[in-house]
Scaffold this active site. Structure first.
Site, PDB file in Angstrom:
ATOM      1  N   SER A 174      34.597  31.756  35.794  1.00 45.49           N
ATOM      2  CA  SER A 174      33.257  32.433  35.071  1.00 45.49           C
ATOM      3  C   SER A 174      32.506  31.531  34.466  1.00 45.49           C
ATOM      4  CB  SER A 174      33.690  33.582  34.513  1.00 45.49           C
ATOM      5  OG  SER A 174      34.993  33.325  33.636  1.00 45.49           O
ATOM      6  N   GLY A 176      29.599  34.346  38.445  1.00 46.79           N
ATOM      7  CA  GLY A 176      30.708  34.521  37.420  1.00 46.79           C
ATOM      8  C   GLY A 176      30.391  34.300  36.001  1.00 46.79           C
ATOM      9  N   TYR A 206      34.884  29.675  55.297  1.00 44.06           N
ATOM     10  CA  TYR A 206      33.993  30.520  54.358  1.00 44.06           C
ATOM     11  C   TYR A 206      34.293  32.001  54.455  1.00 44.06           C
ATOM     12  CZ  TYR A 206      30.742  32.496  50.839  1.00 44.06           C
ATOM     13  OH  TYR A 206      30.321  33.136  49.931  1.00 44.06           O
TER      14      TYR A 206
END
Length: 264
Positions: free
Chosen positions: A15, A20, A154
């Protein structure tokens, strides 16, 4: 709708930037005490200062730890013993041709994108069950549904998160703990912005023009015809963290600008 998370503690993995960081800020604005996480102390402190500059009264805890490793996760567990809200946001991406992706890279993507979320959920969810209230979220991607050929590894990890999210939701049925996945589409995060900037410099064009071309050429089904903002993604997470979202669980909610051509 007035969302209040006062008295709740939230952990947001990864984050210190991008989605995030926006999620952490959104939860803090709603009154939650938020644990900011990144790999280095410098990045964590920078993120805390960023949020506090906009929200002077924000309650923030910083934990520098690489959550893709068992040691890093253990460091977080020792520092933060309890959580009411867990947002598994930590993730990496990197365009690479399938035939060039090594075993080590496949493993690294799974360690960061999947196993970090598994470890944190396995540790904190039982405490939520005991409290009969909790929120667990997994940041997946529209790439989980439409695997991008430019980064199959991914997309595969993001699909795995959908399976973990649904499986955990059913495991915790009737406990008062909700579990959901959030699927952003192309988003103007720090990582994506840097990626576009680098490509723009290589091609000798402006980054804004490159973004428009990317949507047109690579995500032509986008309905909003632009990149989403990190705040738009964070808004969905803040809602799912709220008391008002008590009947939303086991779901995969898209914030993809309509990229996925599906009714449901």
């Amino acid at each position: 709708m007035n969302i209040s998370l006062h008295g709740k503690r939230a952990i947001v993995s990864g984050s210190t930037a991008g989605i995030g960081l926006a999620i952490a800020a959104g939860l803090a604005e709603a009154g939650a005490e938020v644990v900011i996480n990144g790999r280095t102390e410098g990045r964590v402190l920078q993120a805390i200062k960023h949020i506090q500059s906009k929200l002077p009264g924000a309650k923030l805890i910083g934990v520098a730890a690489d959550l893709s490793t068992l040691d890093g996760a253990s460091r977080l567990f020792a520092r933060v013993t309890r959580a009411d809200i867990l947002v598994n946001n930590l993730g990496i991406f990197a365009p690479k041709a399938f035939f060039d992706i090594s075993d080590e890279e496949w493993q690294h993507f799974f360690d960061v994108n999947v196993m970090s979320a598994v470890r944190l959920s396995r540790h904190y969810a039982p405490q939520m069950v005991t409290a009969q209230w909790g929120r667990v979220m997994f940041l997946s991607s529209e790439s989980a549904l439409q695997i991008p050929t430019e980064m199959v590894h991914y997309g595969t990890t993001k699909t795995a998160l959908l399976a973990v999210s649904r499986g955990l939701a059913e495991t915790l049925a009737g406990t008062g703990v909700t579990v959901n996945a959030v699927l952003p589409g192309p988003t103007r995060s720090e990582g994506v912005g840097s990626f576009f900037q680098q490509m723009a410099e290589e091609k000798g064009v402006g980054s804004e023009a490159l973004e428009r071309d990317f949507i047109t050429e690579n995500r032509p089904t986008s309905i909003i015809r632009r990149l989403a903002t990190v705040e738009e993604v964070a808004n969905m997470v803040v809602y799912l963290a709220s008391r008002q979202a008590s009947a939303t669980t086991g779901a995969a909610l898209r914030v993809d600008g309509g990229v996925v051509r599906a009714i449901a």
